[in-house]
Design an enzyme around this catalytic site. Structure first.
Site, short mmCIF file in Angstrom:
data_model
loop_
_atom_site.label_atom_id
_atom_site.label_comp_id
_atom_site.label_asym_id
_atom_site.label_seq_id
_atom_site.Cartn_x
_atom_site.Cartn_y
_atom_site.Cartn_z
N GLY A 62 0.82 -1.21 0.00
CA GLY A 62 0.00 0.00 0.00
C GLY A 62 0.85 1.27 0.00
O GLY A 62 0.37 2.35 0.35
N TRP A 65 -0.47 4.23 -2.07
CA TRP A 65 -1.63 4.84 -1.40
C TRP A 65 -1.17 5.70 -0.22
O TRP A 65 -1.58 6.87 -0.09
CB TRP A 65 -2.55 3.71 -0.93
CG TRP A 65 -3.88 4.14 -0.42
CD1 TRP A 65 -4.55 5.31 -0.70
CD2 TRP A 65 -4.72 3.39 0.45
NE1 TRP A 65 -5.76 5.32 -0.05
CE2 TRP A 65 -5.89 4.16 0.65
CE3 TRP A 65 -4.62 2.15 1.06
CZ2 TRP A 65 -6.94 3.72 1.46
CZ3 TRP A 65 -5.66 1.70 1.87
CH2 TRP A 65 -6.82 2.48 2.07
N HIS A 118 11.62 1.59 1.61
CA HIS A 118 11.22 0.21 1.96
C HIS A 118 12.20 -0.39 2.97
O HIS A 118 12.07 -1.56 3.34
CB HIS A 118 11.25 -0.68 0.72
CG HIS A 118 10.14 -0.42 -0.27
ND1 HIS A 118 8.82 -0.28 0.10
CD2 HIS A 118 10.15 -0.32 -1.62
CE1 HIS A 118 8.09 -0.09 -0.98
NE2 HIS A 118 8.86 -0.10 -2.04
#
Ligand code: A3P
Length: 309
Positions: A62, A65, A118
């Site tokens: 996600g 988003w 990440h």
């Protein structure tokens, strides 16, 4: 730089999901060499500022988003929903990525406090872990995250014939050999940090946000230090941010239908980041045995913690 390349060349290596794209294991997680290089350089050179806000996730959880929501919240006094850069740029291009001096290099908005990464929690630069900056993290149910990753990498594969089967990819995912994997360790690292330092780390779940996004927009805004006032709320600001950043809206924008970016050796189309945006799609791809295997792994990994999906 030569030293960094040498360090990487000596790390444990696995063939990975695509021929010619090996994964290396660095500080307990698996990743491709170019990203490890960025992480090492950021660990050596990145200086966090107390106002920084890190937008973190494992891939396919996600990220697109959360970046859009964070960007829309933070820039809402500068743009309304008809002028937002999110309408003409992929959300990944609205927020700089962590590297040794990341935010200064490719920032598009002066003063924007957001930085995407990440990187697993334990591998973030020391200055991020030890300063007053904030971290927001989104996680996703691992079976859905796996299915999403499998499809994303299939689209990105330069040579489709070299791409491995769903079963083989699933084995690797369960063994922890996926981008920034083990996936479950990635989640647990941020969850523990959110328990130990709730003022610093906000932990969000994709599925809960999908059920009802508005309260999470309020929470995210408050946590990041950009609270939404009652007047704004009454004027519909929260609803507008939810609508602007929705799968439906973003995936239908020209930039996200046709935009393309070179990412190391691969061409990545912006539309790769939008597939179905559904909860529970794993049921269409995984057998009962596969699901049970991953569920068991979750039970083992999260045993003794209060965390579950
Ligand atoms: P699916 O492949 O299950 O559809 P990431 O952004 O971390 O790369 O994750 C991509 C996943 O998030 C994809 O899941 C994608 O469809 C979904 N996604 C992208 N934008 C979204 C949005 N605005 N709202 C909800 N889900 C979104």
């Amino acid at each position: 730089m030569e030293n960094v390349k040498e360090t990487i060349a000596n790390l444990p290596k696995d063939d990975g999901w695509n021929a010619g794209y090996p994964l290396y294991q660095y500080q307990g997680f698996w990743c491709s060499p170019n990203f490890i290089e960025d992480i090492i350089l950021s660990q050596e050179g990145f200086k966090a500022e107390p106002t920084d806000i890190f937008v973190c996730s494992a891939p396919k959880s996600g990220t697109t988003w959360l970046k859009a929501l964070a960007f829309a919240i933070v820039t809402r006094t500068r743009y309304d929903t008809s002028t937002s850069p999110l309408l003409s740029k992929a959300s990944h291009d609205c927020i700089p990525t962590l590297s040794n001096s990341g935010k200064k290099l490719d920032i598009c908005e002066p003063g924007l406090p957001l930085i995407g990464t990440h990187t697993p929690y334990h591998a973030l630069p020391k200055s991020v872990l030890n300063s007053d900056c904030k971290v927001v993290y989104i996680c996703r149910e691992p079976k859905d995250a796996f299915v999403s990753l499998y499809h994303f990498l299939a689209k990105r594969a330069p040579n489709k014939d070299d791409y491995l089967s769903l079963e083989k990819a699933f084995d690797l995912f369960c063994e922890g050999k996926s981008f920034y994997g083990p996936y479950l360790d990635h989640v647990l690292g941020f969850w523990k940090a959110s328990q130990e330092k709730p003022h610093k780390v906000l932990f969000l779940k994709y599925e809960e946000m999908m059920k009802d996004t508005e309260p999470y927009v309020m929470k995210l805004a408050e946590f990041m230090g950009y609270p939404i006032s009652r007047e704004e709320e009454e004027a519909g600001a929260v609803w507008e941010i939810v609508r602007l950043c929705s799968f439906e809206n973003l995936s239908n924008l020209d930039v996200n239908k046709t935009g393309v970016k070179q990412q190391s050796k691969a061409k990545v189309e912006n539309n790769f980041y939008f597939r179905k945006g559904k909860v529970g799609d794993w049921k269409n791809y995984l057998t009962t045995e596969m699901a049970e295997r991953l569920d068991k792994l979750m039970d083992q990994t999260f045993a003794g913690t209060r965390f579950s999906f």
